[in-house]
Scaffold this motif. Structure first.
Motif, short mmCIF file in Angstrom:
data_model
loop_
_atom_site.label_atom_id
_atom_site.label_comp_id
_atom_site.label_asym_id
_atom_site.label_seq_id
_atom_site.Cartn_x
_atom_site.Cartn_y
_atom_site.Cartn_z
N THR A 56 0.85 -1.19 0.00
CA THR A 56 0.00 0.00 0.00
C THR A 56 0.88 1.24 0.00
OG1 THR A 56 -1.67 -1.20 1.24
CG2 THR A 56 -1.88 1.20 1.19
N ILE A 57 0.63 2.09 -0.98
CA ILE A 57 1.44 3.31 -1.17
C ILE A 57 0.52 4.51 -0.99
CG2 ILE A 57 2.77 4.64 -2.86
CD1 ILE A 57 3.75 1.91 -3.97
N VAL A 58 0.99 5.49 -0.20
CA VAL A 58 0.17 6.67 0.08
C VAL A 58 0.81 7.90 -0.55
CG1 VAL A 58 -0.92 8.08 1.87
CG2 VAL A 58 -0.49 5.65 2.29
N ASN A 59 0.06 8.60 -1.38
CA ASN A 59 0.48 9.90 -1.91
C ASN A 59 0.11 10.97 -0.89
OD1 ASN A 59 1.74 9.73 -4.43
ND2 ASN A 59 -0.19 9.53 -5.53
N LEU A 60 1.12 11.58 -0.28
CA LEU A 60 0.90 12.62 0.74
C LEU A 60 1.37 13.94 0.14
CD1 LEU A 60 2.38 11.30 4.11
CD2 LEU A 60 0.05 12.09 3.73
N PHE A 61 0.48 14.65 -0.51
CA PHE A 61 0.88 15.88 -1.20
C PHE A 61 0.32 17.09 -0.44
CE2 PHE A 61 2.92 15.07 -5.41
CZ PHE A 61 3.23 13.74 -5.15
N PHE A 62 1.23 17.83 0.21
CA PHE A 62 0.85 19.02 0.97
C PHE A 62 0.98 20.27 0.10
CE2 PHE A 62 2.32 15.86 3.95
CZ PHE A 62 1.43 15.95 5.01
N ALA A 64 0.54 21.69 -4.29
CA ALA A 64 -0.09 21.35 -5.57
C ALA A 64 0.85 20.57 -6.49
CB ALA A 64 -0.53 22.62 -6.27
N SER A 65 0.28 19.70 -7.28
CA SER A 65 1.05 18.93 -8.27
C SER A 65 0.10 18.35 -9.30
CB SER A 65 1.78 17.78 -7.57
OG SER A 65 2.30 16.87 -8.51
N THR A 66 0.52 18.34 -10.55
CA THR A 66 -0.21 17.60 -11.59
C THR A 66 0.62 16.39 -12.01
OG1 THR A 66 -1.28 19.60 -12.37
CG2 THR A 66 -1.24 17.73 -13.89
N ARG A 67 1.81 16.65 -12.57
CA ARG A 67 2.63 15.60 -13.17
C ARG A 67 3.15 14.59 -12.13
NH1 ARG A 67 2.58 20.00 -16.14
NH2 ARG A 67 2.56 20.89 -14.07
N THR A 68 3.71 15.11 -11.04
CA THR A 68 4.38 14.21 -10.09
C THR A 68 3.36 13.29 -9.41
OG1 THR A 68 5.96 15.99 -9.74
CG2 THR A 68 6.05 14.16 -8.20
N ARG A 69 2.27 13.87 -8.94
CA ARG A 69 1.30 13.06 -8.21
C ARG A 69 0.69 11.98 -9.11
NH1 ARG A 69 -3.28 11.67 -7.29
NH2 ARG A 69 -4.29 12.98 -8.85
N THR A 70 0.29 12.38 -10.31
CA THR A 70 -0.38 11.40 -11.18
C THR A 70 0.59 10.33 -11.69
OG1 THR A 70 -0.14 12.98 -12.98
CG2 THR A 70 -2.29 12.85 -11.95
N THR A 71 1.83 10.72 -11.98
CA THR A 71 2.76 9.69 -12.48
C THR A 71 3.21 8.76 -11.35
OG1 THR A 71 4.59 11.27 -12.40
CG2 THR A 71 3.59 10.88 -14.55
N PHE A 72 3.29 9.25 -10.12
CA PHE A 72 3.54 8.33 -9.00
C PHE A 72 2.36 7.36 -8.86
CE2 PHE A 72 7.08 10.79 -6.98
CZ PHE A 72 7.90 9.71 -6.72
N GLU A 73 1.14 7.88 -9.00
CA GLU A 73 -0.04 7.00 -8.86
C GLU A 73 -0.05 5.95 -9.97
OE1 GLU A 73 -3.80 8.99 -8.48
OE2 GLU A 73 -4.93 7.11 -8.56
N VAL A 116 5.99 11.91 -0.62
CA VAL A 116 5.75 13.16 0.11
C VAL A 116 6.14 14.37 -0.72
CG1 VAL A 116 6.31 14.49 2.18
CG2 VAL A 116 6.23 11.99 2.30
N ARG A 117 5.21 15.29 -0.89
CA ARG A 117 5.54 16.63 -1.40
C ARG A 117 5.15 17.64 -0.33
NH1 ARG A 117 4.58 19.59 -7.09
NH2 ARG A 117 6.25 18.13 -7.55
N HIS A 118 6.06 18.59 -0.09
CA HIS A 118 5.82 19.58 0.97
C HIS A 118 6.54 20.87 0.62
CE1 HIS A 118 5.22 21.16 5.01
NE2 HIS A 118 4.48 20.09 5.30
N SER A 119 5.99 21.99 1.06
CA SER A 119 6.61 23.29 0.76
C SER A 119 7.83 23.56 1.65
CB SER A 119 5.59 24.42 0.94
OG SER A 119 5.07 24.37 2.25
#
Ligand code: CP
Length: 327
Positions: A56-62, A64-73, A116-119
């Motif tokens: 189980t993989i969790v996308n934790l994006f704090f 905004a993202s289009t490319r990174t989040r969707t390609t990880f998914e 994880v994406r974070h500012s």
């Protein structure tokens, strides 16, 4: 920031992927080679391999993202993992729950990996320090610090077109100062043996002591682009700028915007890259963004295979080269 203490295991294999800094050429090449084997999966009619089945993989994006989040998914799904996309605006962090409490609750559900994406610079490293031993953390961009999978998909794209890193001159143009992408690209190219890396931009957008990064600085776009093999354009990261660092976007485009005419001073077979999102008419003309030398959409496609490689290697699931053959 040194992460080697936690991002590699005792055998020098990836456990977390937080930064390119400190990783050696053999490991970066292994990731690129593994990604090459996965690119075949993406072309199959059934775009799946079972390497991460049951994980189980969790996308934790704090942020905004289009490319990174969707390609990880997509990458996780192509490895047959289950994927959760946590929407931070509707999660309990918006009710005051701390980041660590959110993490520990997700770990209590037996999640295996956090993307994880974070500012804040250092956020992925902080999370990696607090997860349990079986959990991996992948940095999907932290503040101005690092965006290691973006840098590797860029290296994958360059290698596809230019084959040999050790003969290249590469220019990175624009807001180097605020760019986690540029920082990770410079570390990756240095490690992979690129002999000449140029950064081009106004003084206000070049880091202090650029020589410590091993790059050559240019303030004139045509001078910097002359004879290069690869041009990497960057977005102006206004969300990270403190006050006015530029006269105007119009003036910026006049001086640093890439047009067909300015591109003419590069090598005839030079490629044009951009990590996205593009601001047309600010960093580059549409004629360049959509032109024959642009490989911008190829970068997006390659992100899937590169992220499959990083995720599978962090789970230490397979030897190099075995991936494409498995069904
Ligand atoms: N290149 C990149 O990180 O794009 P996103 O912000 O859309 O993920």
């Amino acid at each position: 920031m040194i992460h080697q203490d936690i991002q590699l295991d005792e055998n020098g294999r990836l456990r977390h992927f937080l930064t390119i800094e400190g990783l050696n050429r053999a490991l970066l090449t292994e990731i690129l080679d593994t990604a090459e084997s996965f690119s075949g999966v993406t072309a199959q009619s059934v775009k799946k391999v079972p390497l991460l089945r049951g994980k189980t993989i969790v996308n934790l994006f704090f942020e905004a993202s289009t490319r990174t989040r969707t390609t990880f998914e997509l990458a996780a799904k192509r490895l047959s993992a289950d994927v959760l996309n946590l929407s931070l605006s509707t999660s309990a962090t918006s009710k005051g729950e701390t980041l660590l409490d959110t993490l520990h609750n997700l770990e209590a559900m037996h999640c295996d990996m956090f993307i994880v994406r974070h500012s804040e610079s250092g956020a992925a490293h902080f999370i990696a320090q607090h997860v349990s031993p079986h959990t991996s953390v992948i940095n999907a961009g932290d503040g101005q610090h690092a965006h290691p999978t973006q840098a590797l998909l860029d290296m994958f794209t360059i290698r596809r077109h230019k084959l040999d890193f050790t003969r290249l001159t590469v220019a990175i143009v624009g807001d180097i100062l605020h760019s986690r992408v540029a920082r990770s690209q410079i570390h990756a190219m240095t490690t992979l043996g690129v002999p000449e890396i140029r950064v081009i931009g106004p003084q206000t957008l070049i880091p202090v002591k650029p020589e410590s990064l091993g790059v050559h600085v240019y303030h004139d776009l045509r001078d910097g682009l002359r004879g290069v093999d690869v041009v990497i354009m960057l977005r102006l990261q206004k969300e990270r700028m403190l006050g006015a660092m530029l006269p105007s976007e119009h003036e910026y485009f006049r001086l640093y915007g890439l047009t067909e005419e300015k591109l003419a001073v590069t090598k005839p077979d030079a490629i044009v890259m951009h990590p996205g999102p593009i601001n047309r008419g600010v960093e580059m003309d549409s004629a360049v963004a959509d032109g024959q030398r642009s490989v911008i959409l190829q970068q997006v496609t390659h992100g899937i295979a590169v992220r499959m490689a990083v995720m599978s290697m962090a789970m230490q699931r397979h030897p190099v080269g075995a991936a494409a053959g498995e069904k």
